[in-house]
Enzyme design. Structure first.
Site, PDB file in Angstrom:
ATOM      1  N   THR A 141      41.573 119.376 -75.243  1.00  0.00           N
ATOM      2  CA  THR A 141      40.809 119.580 -74.009  1.00  0.00           C
ATOM      3  C   THR A 141      39.910 120.809 -74.114  1.00  0.00           C
ATOM      4  OG1 THR A 141      42.514 120.889 -72.875  1.00  0.00           O
ATOM      5  CG2 THR A 141      42.640 118.492 -72.668  1.00  0.00           C
ATOM      6  N   ASP A 142      40.303 121.785 -74.915  1.00  0.00           N
ATOM      7  CA  ASP A 142      39.438 122.939 -75.131  1.00  0.00           C
ATOM      8  C   ASP A 142      38.162 122.533 -75.863  1.00  0.00           C
ATOM      9  OD1 ASP A 142      39.255 125.941 -74.903  1.00  0.00           O
ATOM     10  OD2 ASP A 142      38.957 125.718 -77.063  1.00  0.00           O
TER      11      ASP A 142
ATOM     12  N   ARG B  91      28.064 111.893 -25.504  1.00  0.00           N
ATOM     13  CA  ARG B  91      29.037 112.802 -26.114  1.00  0.00           C
ATOM     14  C   ARG B  91      28.401 113.551 -27.285  1.00  0.00           C
ATOM     15  NH1 ARG B  91      33.038 109.173 -30.076  1.00  0.00           N
ATOM     16  NH2 ARG B  91      31.349 108.096 -31.166  1.00  0.00           N
TER      17      ARG B  91
ATOM     18  N   ASN C 211      35.171 111.927 -37.663  1.00  0.00           N
ATOM     19  CA  ASN C 211      34.643 112.258 -36.340  1.00  0.00           C
ATOM     20  C   ASN C 211      35.193 113.625 -35.938  1.00  0.00           C
ATOM     21  OD1 ASN C 211      33.561 112.279 -33.814  1.00  0.00           O
ATOM     22  ND2 ASN C 211      34.483 110.363 -33.133  1.00  0.00           N
TER      23      ASN C 211
ATOM     24  N   LYS D  22      39.366 117.623 -69.576  1.00  0.00           N
ATOM     25  CA  LYS D  22      39.200 118.952 -68.993  1.00  0.00           C
ATOM     26  C   LYS D  22      38.588 118.831 -67.610  1.00  0.00           C
ATOM     27  CE  LYS D  22      40.010 123.161 -70.651  1.00  0.00           C
ATOM     28  NZ  LYS D  22      41.296 123.497 -71.293  1.00  0.00           N
TER      29      LYS D  22
ATOM     30  N   PHE E 109      30.518 106.029 -26.645  1.00  0.00           N
ATOM     31  CA  PHE E 109      31.655 105.254 -27.144  1.00  0.00           C
ATOM     32  C   PHE E 109      32.390 104.647 -25.954  1.00  0.00           C
ATOM     33  CE2 PHE E 109      35.987 104.948 -29.197  1.00  0.00           C
ATOM     34  CZ  PHE E 109      35.628 103.887 -30.025  1.00  0.00           C
TER      35      PHE E 109
ATOM     36  N   GLN F 133      30.701 103.563 -36.391  1.00  0.00           N
ATOM     37  CA  GLN F 133      30.702 102.358 -37.224  1.00  0.00           C
ATOM     38  C   GLN F 133      29.305 101.732 -37.306  1.00  0.00           C
ATOM     39  OE1 GLN F 133      33.061 103.253 -35.093  1.00  0.00           O
ATOM     40  NE2 GLN F 133      35.080 102.458 -35.664  1.00  0.00           N
TER      41      GLN F 133
ATOM     42  N   HIS G  97      35.748 116.303 -33.486  1.00  0.00           N
ATOM     43  CA  HIS G  97      35.768 116.241 -32.030  1.00  0.00           C
ATOM     44  C   HIS G  97      35.445 117.584 -31.382  1.00  0.00           C
ATOM     45  CE1 HIS G  97      37.388 112.233 -32.338  1.00  0.00           C
ATOM     46  NE2 HIS G  97      38.418 112.670 -33.032  1.00  0.00           N
TER      47      HIS G  97
END
Length: 296
Positions: A58-59, A177, A255, A11, A160, A229, A257
């Site tokens: 599943t119930d 940045r 990332n 479930k 970067f 990284q 932007h």
């Protein structure tokens, strides 16, 4: 000859809300979570021979999730996942593995007139605390704890440059940045032998979550990031140092932007480089960086 090489069922999307009421103080605590429980075992004949005698409906799995939430603590979620999974492999001899995933929404206690309110809460954005546990009759209990969708941004302190430049490159190097991401951080615990071993470690789970979250926020804010990284590696390294029972840490960081806008076409208005103040948030495409750091 065809054969069932792997199968599981159960479930998903079972939404559970539990309230703990402290009669002595009148303070209430709430937990809201979504649970997925998938079972494995000697169930092949339900697929190959229409033999439903091996199927725990599943119930029934859904009902069990609610009943065990009533009978046992749901915090920390690592404990509840282990209790739930252990129930199925102990109750049904032909079920050998239970896979439990829990997504916990964050409800923060409301402050009214500068004081914490005893029973009112604010939902803390989209961030969730997650657990994935595999409870196996043969292999013990493997738990992965995680933080998901913790959205963070800093307006400076990220660079970067020095990356590969060739005929496919249009991105300009930058020494300053905006950096924004949706944090997904997962820490894998050393394998637990059984439910008793998990119960003995209960105090460690909340402490590890707090450590991972605080580490993520502190390093994101304070690190003079040369790249996503390098920053995420430092996060992994720090968590391994602070939580000895964790075997490996994984981060996945998109990332998000924010692009400068050249507005010089309008009366020479300067809005790039050191003059940049107005940016255009981007929905995609985006960078996606992933790293797993394990103990040597």
């Amino acid at each position: 000859m065809p054969r069932v090489s792997a199968a599981r069922y159960g479930k998903d999307n079972v939404r559970v809300y539990k309230v703990h009421r402290d009669a002595a103080t009148g303070v209430q605590t709430v937990t809201e979570m979504t649970v997925c429980c998938l079972l494995e075992g000697e169930i092949e004949t339900s697929y190959t021979k229409a033999d439903n005698s091996v199927v725990v409906a599943t119930d029934s799995i859904k009902n069990t999730i609610y009943i065990l939430a009533k009978q046992h603590p749901v915090n920390p979620p690592e404990l509840y996942a282990s209790i739930l999974g252990s129930h199925f492999i102990e109750k049904y001899a032909h079920i050998h593995v239970a896979n439990v995933k829990i997504v916990v929404n964050r409800w923060i206690r409301m402050e009214v007139d500068g004081k914490p309110h005893p029973h009112s809460f604010i939902k803390d954005g989209g961030e969730t605390r997650n657990v994935e546990a595999r409870i196996s009759r043969k292999d013990g209990i493997v738990i992965n704890s995680s933080i998901a969708d913790l959205t963070v941004l800093k307006s400076t302190g990220s660079a970067f440059h020095g990356y590969v430049q060739d005929e496919f490159t249009t991105l300009r190097e930058t020494w300053d940045r905006i950096l924004s991401t949706d944090v997904s951080a997962t820490w894998k615990w050393s394998t637990f032998a059984d439910l008793k071993a998990v119960e003995a470690s209960v105090p460690k789970f909340d402490a590890a979550w707090e450590s991972a979250r605080n580490t993520t926020l502190k390093l994101f804010a304070e690190d003079e990031s040369a790249s996503i990284q390098n920053t995420m590696y430092k996060m992994c390294e720090s968590i391994l140092e602070q939580v000895p029972d964790v075997a490996a840490v994984t981060y996945e960081l998109p990332n998000k932007h924010y692009f400068e806008l050249d507005l010089s076409w309008h009366n020479g208005l300067q809005n790039t480089g050191k003059d940049a103040e107005v940016y255009a948030p981007q929905s995609g495409p985006n960078g996606l960086i992933r790293c797993e750091v394990s103990r040597s």
